[in-house]
Design an enzyme around this catalytic site. Structure first.
Site, PDB file in Angstrom:
ATOM      1  N   HIS A   1       0.727  -1.138  -0.024  1.00  0.00           N
ATOM      2  CA  HIS A   1       0.043  -0.167  -0.043  1.00  0.00           C
ATOM      3  C   HIS A   1       0.883   1.242  -0.078  1.00  0.00           C
ATOM      4  O   HIS A   1       0.709   2.121  -0.764  1.00  0.00           O
ATOM      5  CB  HIS A   1      -0.982  -0.034   1.291  1.00  0.00           C
ATOM      6  N   GLU A   2       1.863   1.326   0.988  1.00  0.00           N
ATOM      7  CA  GLU A   2       2.455   2.342   0.932  1.00  0.00           C
ATOM      8  C   GLU A   2       3.671   2.862  -0.092  1.00  0.00           C
ATOM      9  O   GLU A   2       3.759   3.850  -0.553  1.00  0.00           O
ATOM     10  CB  GLU A   2       3.478   2.376   2.345  1.00  0.00           C
TER      11      GLU A   2
HETATM   12 ZN   LIG Z   1      -2.969   5.116   2.355  1.00  0.00          ZN
END
Ligand SMILES: [Zn+2]
Length: 1013
Positions: A429-430
């Protein structure tokens, strides 16, 4: 929530103002006094003129003071008032011509741009030069910022953000022209400042100039300030950890969404992108990090302090700026393209290798995203920082992403595969955000889902790249994202994914599951409609067109429509998606075989309506969507190919393949669409028969989808209660994880409703009957710590299914499961060797604590303190909430909140888990109400935390009495402004309603399940 109520902040601002007053009086008025003396001498003979001047001045002073009072009264603090009078009044009296004076009053009184919640837009920052000295001994820092500003519209006001900063010196200079040197004239282009003051109500700082700034010209604003490194997890904050019994501190930033202003004066809205050069000065025993690498570093001869100059960043939003001062160590690797990736963590975590896994996958992920988006990673390095305390799982600061330890450190010896999966997805995600977020940033917070929805969707796509066997996007996405968010979005208290955001306090609210999960589900639906190639092409074009800049949802729709058109497919994506993003909720699409005599039998009727759990709120809604419905026709031995039908109206008829009495219809193939599907009852019966006879004909995704839709349609009253129960009767034959997972999620939902009813055993027996054979067949895992090392390669699906079955068996009361868990715990206690397979430790610990005596609780409590592995700590803590001893639960709650034995971010989980335990439910509910003030003060400002707590504690309430208690509490405590309370109320009302309307029918079916005809 805490934004307006910052009394300590106001105090600091007050002190800042007296300094500012002193500075104004000492420096500026002196020059003007001299000027006036000369002027007086020159006009001695012109009595009339000077009289006019005196009168005009006097009038101006009176009016000016009145105006100041008026402005001051509207402001919060008395401090603000005295500050602005001191700074402004002194010089205002003696300056300017008549014309300017009048103009200025009209101007200030009329405009006052700081009273708007948004920045006025007359100035654009181009570059920030930020220098900070960080004092870790007393947790303060002081800074100087020099901001290069471009004037867009003529203005006398510089309005920017500050919060909790003690501003002292302020100066403004004009630069020659487009970004050049200062104007080469006396005074060095210094712009005279009329007054400057904070406006705390909007977290703004205002500099009022004597003369207007001119469009197309460049100016430089210099400010110096001091502030505290707070204990609160926002802005520039501190936390600590213990290394060899010694407490060590670190300080790190969290600026998203609006906390950069707590660390330096800035234009703290995402659209004001600028470049930054940062200089950090600190004690040499610490290391400092920022978005960019250190360009040069020097040691002071005087005090031995180190000064690090970081390279200039690309254009970016303020909330992605980051820095950290810590004494962590690191491991590093390099990508083929030469990007250095480092993982920084506590020295003991680095030496134990706990960061190796994240480092390894990050390297692969940078390559993956570069290939997928066809856009290079923009910075020369990427640091991942593992901190002991953080308000969120992680924050994607460009080049310096910060993670809470539990989401990045992996101790392979003791971590379960679900822990590993969660961690993996946070990293995926990051890293996605380095493109969707850092590189292209949503214009404003209403479209935060443009970055969060994408990053959440890519969690599944990126994890599939790392571990293709996990099959995340086709499978796990359904239960964890789609089914999860449709629960929330089926409430009438839901909201559109694009939400209007006016006030700073609204901003925290947009970071909710609707933005993340519905965003991801809509993007997945769109990707499926477009097809992988065109979707990727559109994204590439979108990123290239808006890189280092901002974009709104229409920008994305335009690029995706363009990609479609390039292949001759003319779909108005904006028009279609607006229905999904600007309207709340989603439709239930009902497909029925044609009943009308006018049409031949191969026609179907499709009807759409807004799906809502509450029957009473359904009538007056007329929302409609453009639904991309995929349909297939099947029978006992085969299923035909799917066809895509666009549903635009409330009811439509469509031609479909040949059908007879034995063919069934299946909609939303592989559940790629964000909607539910209902059928006429004969079709449900055919589908259920199909599952019982040969479930493999229907895809895994659709089996999971049928289960979830059936349970939720029944819960909302669209279907008889027996349909889902009959449907899961095929589960003993089911060998795939996903349908089991979908069913168990629905069953735990029901469990929460039923676990205090008299006939509960009817329900639990039915569940155990479905579970028994598969549970016995799969047995318990045999891997023990020591010979794992291979979590990555393990067959994730099998492991997860085994885990799911053990969890169902143990929690619904399978005796053999209980014996096995107790045996494991006894063995651990007697041998002091933990031989419990990591993947099922949470289940075993919880079962052991709930069935065994107090000594086991004390044993787990002791282990909780002694373990250093973060994943183990968390499940030991949760196990403590499984006891049915109220005294122990109460002790745990009190210890969590009042001591530092329990990590701050875990306190909420403790309360929620106690509430999840039927024996602890009343206790948690009571405790929550008693401690609300403390909890709200502590977690109010942290995104998610508060609504997670409110939802977590109340979702189990299901009696009239509890509903009334909830209503009373909401009224008495004056809460209810945030979205969490209306939602909690609606859920509890729904629970009570289900009992009233459907419980009898539900138990009736269980008492005498009909045979499948
Ligand atoms: Zn996020």
């Amino acid at each position: 929530m805490g934004l307006n109520d910052s009394s300590p902040g106001a105090m600091r601002n007050g002190r800042g103002l007296s300094d500012q007053w002193a500075e104004s009086v000492v420096v500026r008025p002196r020059t003007t006094e001299r000027h006036i003396t000369v002027h007086k001498r020159m006009v001695l003979g012109f009595a009339l003129s000077i009289l006019t001047l005196i009168i005009v001045t006097a009038v101006a002073v009176v009016l000016s003071v009145r105006f100041e009072e008026c402005a001051g009264r509207d402001r919060d603090g008395a401090a603000g008032e005295s500050g602005s009078r001191g700074g402004g009044g002194g010089s205002a009296k003696l300056n300017g011509s008549k014309g300017e004076r009048t103009g200025e009053r009209a101007d200030e009184e009329g405009v006052q741009p700081w009273r708007n919640s948004r920045l006025p837009g007359s100035l654009r920052p181009r570059h920030y030069d930020l220098q900070l000295a960080v004092y870790m001994d007393n947790f303060t820092f002081s800074g100087e910022v020099s901001i290069e500003l471009e004037c867009v519209n003529a203005t006398r006001f510089i309005v920017l953000h500050t919060d909790r900063l003690e501003v002292d010196r302020v100066s403004v200079t004009a630069e020659s022209s487009a970004g050049g040197r200062q104007a080469n004239r006396p005074g060095g282009g210094v712009m005279r400042i009329h007054r400057h003051f904070p406006y705390p109500a909007n977290q703004m700082y205002v500099v009022v100039l004597h003369r207007e700034l001119k469009p197309m010209r460049v100016y430089r604003l210099n400010m110096s300030f001091d502030a505290a490194i707070e204990d609160e997890l926002l802005g520039f904050f501190r936390s600590s950890y213990t290394l060899q019994r010694e407490r060590r501190y670190l300080a790190v930033t969290q600026f998203s969404p609006i906390h950069a202003r707590k660390a330096f004066p800035c234009f703290d809205e995402p659209v004001y992108k600028a470049t930054f050069t940062l200089t950090l000065r600190h004690d040499p025993q610490y290391t400092s990090l920022s978005n960019m690498p250190v360009e040069s570093s020097s040691l002071s001869d005087e005090d031995g302090w180190v000064t690090n100059h970081f390279s200039r960043t690309p254009r970016m939003s303020t909330y992605y700026l980051a820095w950290a001062v810590c004494n962590f160590t690191y491991k590093e690797t390099q990508t083929d393209g030469g990007v250095t990736i480092r993982l920084y963590a506590r020295p003991d975590a680095i030496s134990s290798g706990a960061g190796d896994y994240a480092l390894h996958i990050t390297k692969r992920l940078l390559g993956f995203y570069q290939d997928y988006f066809k856009v290079q990673y923009s910075l020369p390095k990427l640091d991942l920082l593992a901190v002991p305390k953080h308000p969120y799982a992680a924050m994607e600061n460009w080049g310096l992403s910060v993670f809470v330890e539990q989401k990045i450190l992996l101790d392979a010896e003791v971590s379960s595969s679900s822990y590993q999966m969660e961690l993996t997805m946070v990293v995926v995600h990051e890293i996605c955000h380095q493109w969707f977020g850092d590189l292209v940033t949503p214009v404003w917070w209403e479209d935060v889902w443009l970055k969060e929805g994408f990053a959440h969707f890519f969690e599944y796509v990126g994890t599939d790249f790392l571990f293709p066997k996990w099959n995340m996007e086709k499978q796990r996405f359904l239960t964890d994202v789609l089914h999860e968010v449709m629960l929330l979005d089926g409430l009438s208290s839901s909201h559109p994914i694009s939400q209007e955001v006016d006030q700073a306090t609204d901003i925290d609210r947009v970071f909710d599951w609707i933005a993340y999960k519905k965003g991801a589900a809509l993007i997945r639906m769109l990707a499926n409609v477009m097809g992988q190639t065109l979707f990727q092409k559109g994204l590439n074009d979108y990123l290239l067109s808006h890189m280092y800049s901002n974009a709104a949802r229409d920008d994305l729709w335009n690029k995706l429509s363009q990609a479609m058109r390039s292949e001759g497919r003319d779909i108005d994506i904006g028009g279609m998606m607006d229905r999904w993003t600007l309207q709340m909720g989603y439709p239930v699409v009902t497909i029925s075989k044609n009943q009308s005599e006018q049409l031949p039998t191969h026609y179907i009727t499709v009807n759409q309506e807004h799906f809502l759990y509450g029957q009473d709120v359904r009538n007056n809604n007329s929302l409609q969507w453009q639904v991309p419905l995929t349909v297939a026709v099947g029978n006992e031995s085969s299923v035909g190919s799917e066809s895509l039908i666009w549903i635009n109206n409330k009811t439509e008829s469509h031609m479909i393949g040949q059908m007879d009495d034995k063919t069934w219809l299946l909609g939303n193939i592989n559940q790629t669409g964000y909607f539910r599907v209902n059928y006429d009852l004969p079709n449900w019966k055919l589908l259920i028969q199909q599952l019982h006879r040969n479930h493999q004909i229907i895809s895994v995704g659709n089996r999971a989808g049928l289960i979830d839709d059936a349970f939720n349609l029944a819960r909302a009253g669209y279907l008889p209660q027996g349909v889902p129960l009959q449907l899961i009767g095929y589960l003993p034959e089911e060998t795939s994880f996903l349908p089991w997972h979908s069913a168990s999620r629905a069953l735990y939902q029901l469990d929460k409703l039923l676990d205090r009813t008299d006939e509960y055993s009817l329900f639990s027996d039915y569940v155990l009957k479905q579970v028994a054979s598969r549970y016995h067949q799969m047995g318990w895992p045999t891997n023990v710590p020591g010979n794992e090392g291979n979590v990555l390669q393990a067959s994730y699906q099998t492991e997860e299914l085994q885990r799911e079955l053990i969890m169902l068996a143990c929690s619904f009361g399978n005796k053999q499961c209980h014996r096995q868990a107790v045996a494991y715990i006894s063995d651990w206690i007697s041998s002091n060797k933990n031989r419990i397979p990591p993947n099922i430790r949470d289940i075993v610990y919880c079962t052991g604590v709930s069935l065994m005596d107090e000594d086991v609780w004390e044993f787990i409590w002791m282990k909780f303190h002694s373990t250093n592995a973060v994943s183990e700590k968390k499940i030991l803590l949760e196990a403590l909430t499984c006891s049915d001893n109220i005294f122990l639960l109460n002790r745990l709650l009190n210890l969590s909140l009042t001591s530092d034995l329990v990590p701050e971010q875990d306190v909420i989980d403790v309360i929620i888990h106690v509430g999840r335990n039927p024996q602890g439910r009343n206790l948690a509910w009571k405790y929550f109400r008693e401690k609300w003030d403390v909890l709200n003060a502590r977690y109010g400002e942290a995104l998610f935390m508060n609504s997670k707590l409110i939802g977590g504690v109340t979702e189990f309430l299901n009696t009239e009495k509890e509903l009334n208690e909830l209503k009373e509490f909401i009224q008495a405590s004056g809460v209810g402004t945030g979205p969490a309370w209306p939602r909690a109320l609606e859920i509890v009302e729904g629970n009570v309603r289900w009992h009233r309307l459907h419980r009898r029918q539900f138990y009736q079916w269980l008492r005498k399940p009909p045979n499948l005809g």
